[in-house]
Design an enzyme around this catalytic site. Structure first.
Site, PDB file in Angstrom:
ATOM      1  N   CYS A  76       0.550  -0.958  -0.079  1.00  0.00           N
ATOM      2  CA  CYS A  76      -0.028   0.417  -0.177  1.00  0.00           C
ATOM      3  C   CYS A  76       0.736   1.046  -0.204  1.00  0.00           C
ATOM      4  O   CYS A  76       2.053   1.640   1.208  1.00  0.00           O
ATOM      5  CB  CYS A  76      -0.917   0.242   1.498  1.00  0.00           C
ATOM      6  SG  CYS A  76      -1.329   1.617   1.374  1.00  0.00           S
ATOM      7  N   GLU A  77       0.615   1.965  -1.112  1.00  0.00           N
ATOM      8  CA  GLU A  77       1.224   3.440  -1.086  1.00  0.00           C
ATOM      9  C   GLU A  77       1.385   4.138  -0.177  1.00  0.00           C
ATOM     10  O   GLU A  77       2.095   4.811   0.433  1.00  0.00           O
ATOM     11  CB  GLU A  77       1.552   4.192  -2.677  1.00  0.00           C
ATOM     12  CG  GLU A  77      -0.699   4.782  -2.688  1.00  0.00           C
ATOM     13  CD  GLU A  77      -0.227   4.785  -4.385  1.00  0.00           C
ATOM     14  OE1 GLU A  77      -0.993   6.685  -4.411  1.00  0.00           O
ATOM     15  OE2 GLU A  77       0.712   4.320  -4.968  1.00  0.00           O
ATOM     16  N   HIS A  78       0.260   4.344   1.041  1.00  0.00           N
ATOM     17  CA  HIS A  78      -0.097   5.046   1.558  1.00  0.00           C
ATOM     18  C   HIS A  78       0.407   5.509   3.341  1.00  0.00           C
ATOM     19  O   HIS A  78       0.822   5.965   3.954  1.00  0.00           O
ATOM     20  CB  HIS A  78      -1.246   5.102   1.774  1.00  0.00           C
ATOM     21  CG  HIS A  78      -2.416   5.900   1.332  1.00  0.00           C
ATOM     22  ND1 HIS A  78      -3.145   4.663   0.425  1.00  0.00           N
ATOM     23  CD2 HIS A  78      -2.376   6.267  -0.050  1.00  0.00           C
ATOM     24  CE1 HIS A  78      -4.163   5.588  -0.685  1.00  0.00           C
ATOM     25  NE2 HIS A  78      -3.734   6.794  -0.355  1.00  0.00           N
ATOM     26  N   HIS A  79       0.800   3.452   3.760  1.00  0.00           N
ATOM     27  CA  HIS A  79       1.806   3.169   5.132  1.00  0.00           C
ATOM     28  C   HIS A  79       2.429   2.011   4.406  1.00  0.00           C
ATOM     29  O   HIS A  79       3.703   1.946   5.525  1.00  0.00           O
ATOM     30  CB  HIS A  79       0.757   2.050   5.550  1.00  0.00           C
ATOM     31  CG  HIS A  79      -0.599   3.793   6.340  1.00  0.00           C
ATOM     32  ND1 HIS A  79      -1.978   3.316   4.941  1.00  0.00           N
ATOM     33  CD2 HIS A  79      -0.894   4.200   6.746  1.00  0.00           C
ATOM     34  CE1 HIS A  79      -2.721   3.832   5.554  1.00  0.00           C
ATOM     35  NE2 HIS A  79      -1.997   4.716   6.872  1.00  0.00           N
ATOM     36  N   GLN A 119      -4.937  -0.784  -4.314  1.00  0.00           N
ATOM     37  CA  GLN A 119      -5.856  -1.235  -5.513  1.00  0.00           C
ATOM     38  C   GLN A 119      -6.624  -0.972  -6.437  1.00  0.00           C
ATOM     39  O   GLN A 119      -6.553  -1.685  -7.264  1.00  0.00           O
ATOM     40  CB  GLN A 119      -7.006  -2.155  -4.487  1.00  0.00           C
ATOM     41  CG  GLN A 119      -7.430  -3.930  -5.175  1.00  0.00           C
ATOM     42  CD  GLN A 119      -8.171  -4.629  -3.989  1.00  0.00           C
ATOM     43  OE1 GLN A 119      -7.480  -4.545  -2.937  1.00  0.00           O
ATOM     44  NE2 GLN A 119      -9.149  -5.513  -4.111  1.00  0.00           N
ATOM     45  N   HIS A 147      -5.765  -5.366   2.884  1.00  0.00           N
ATOM     46  CA  HIS A 147      -4.940  -4.974   3.605  1.00  0.00           C
ATOM     47  C   HIS A 147      -4.355  -4.637   5.072  1.00  0.00           C
ATOM     48  O   HIS A 147      -4.959  -4.464   5.589  1.00  0.00           O
ATOM     49  CB  HIS A 147      -5.676  -3.553   2.969  1.00  0.00           C
ATOM     50  CG  HIS A 147      -5.933  -2.906   1.575  1.00  0.00           C
ATOM     51  ND1 HIS A 147      -5.474  -2.348   0.678  1.00  0.00           N
ATOM     52  CD2 HIS A 147      -6.598  -4.077   1.059  1.00  0.00           C
ATOM     53  CE1 HIS A 147      -5.933  -2.713   0.046  1.00  0.00           C
ATOM     54  NE2 HIS A 147      -6.260  -3.438  -0.722  1.00  0.00           N
ATOM     55  N   CYS A 149      -3.166  -2.358   6.496  1.00  0.00           N
ATOM     56  CA  CYS A 149      -3.183  -1.161   7.505  1.00  0.00           C
ATOM     57  C   CYS A 149      -4.613  -0.917   7.617  1.00  0.00           C
ATOM     58  O   CYS A 149      -4.606  -0.779   8.516  1.00  0.00           O
ATOM     59  CB  CYS A 149      -2.671  -0.173   5.873  1.00  0.00           C
ATOM     60  SG  CYS A 149      -3.716   0.267   4.709  1.00  0.00           S
TER      61      CYS A 149
END
Length: 188
Positions: A76-79, A119, A147, A149
């Site tokens: 995941c690019e956010h976390h 995703q 996920h 996260c």
């Protein structure tokens, strides 16, 4: 190109920032291990998925081809935490009846999964790449993933799955074609 030296330095700083000793026995090689792992996990950044679809076979096949339950792992690019699950791909060859080796479809999934991702984008990228490269009559992609996260932090809901889909060509315009694909991936 992944810069493993920069990753090693950054990981040492992160270890220090969380209050750990980067020279402690169990952790002293962690920056190197993380650098090697990131080189593998993000190897899709240096790959062009369309090249996987250049070799095909013109056999005049005009029916749906489905590859289901393709396992993948992504970050995941956010976390920068993993998400993982399965992808299902269906396509209907174009007028020439050209098909590709089924492993090539799984490689397209792998290349896009090996990038910092969300995703929803990954689903669209896979569908668009296959649709354009094969010049097919239609492409369908469904991805189901968990996920970490959402499991390890924040809402903390293990077992929650995200399902995304992308339909192109006849899969979008013809409900019966879309229904056939969805029935095939659900095993009915």
């Amino acid at each position: 190109m992944i810069n493993q030296d920069a990753i090693r330095l950054a990981m040492t700083s992160i270890i220090e920032a969380i209050g750990e000793d980067p020279l402690r026995e169990g952790i002293k090689n962690t920056p190197q291990r993380v650098a090697e792992m990131y080189a593998e996990l993000f190897s899709g950044l240096d790959a062009d998925p369309k090249t996987e679809l250049t070799v095909g076979f013109e056999i005049g096949h005009q029916e749906m081809v489905v590859l289901k339950d393709i396992p993948f792992y992504s970050m995941c690019e956010h976390h920068l935490l993993p998400f993982y699950g399965v992808a299902h791909i269906g396509y209907i060859p174009g007028a020439d009846g050209r098909v590709v080796g089924i492993s090539k479809l799984a490689r397209v999934v792998e290349i896009f999964a090996r990038r910092p991702q969300i995703q929803e984008r990954m689903t669209l990228q896979i569908a668009d790449t296959i649709f354009e490269a094969l010049q097919s009559d239609g492409v369908a992609v469904v991805i189901q993933a968990e996920h970490l996260c959402m499991v390890m932090r924040g809402i903390k809901k293990p077992g929650t799955n995200v399902v995304t889909s992308a339909m192109r060509g006849t899969f979008r315009s013809k409900a019966i074609t879309r229904s056939e694909f969805l029935s095939l991936i659900q095993g009915r």
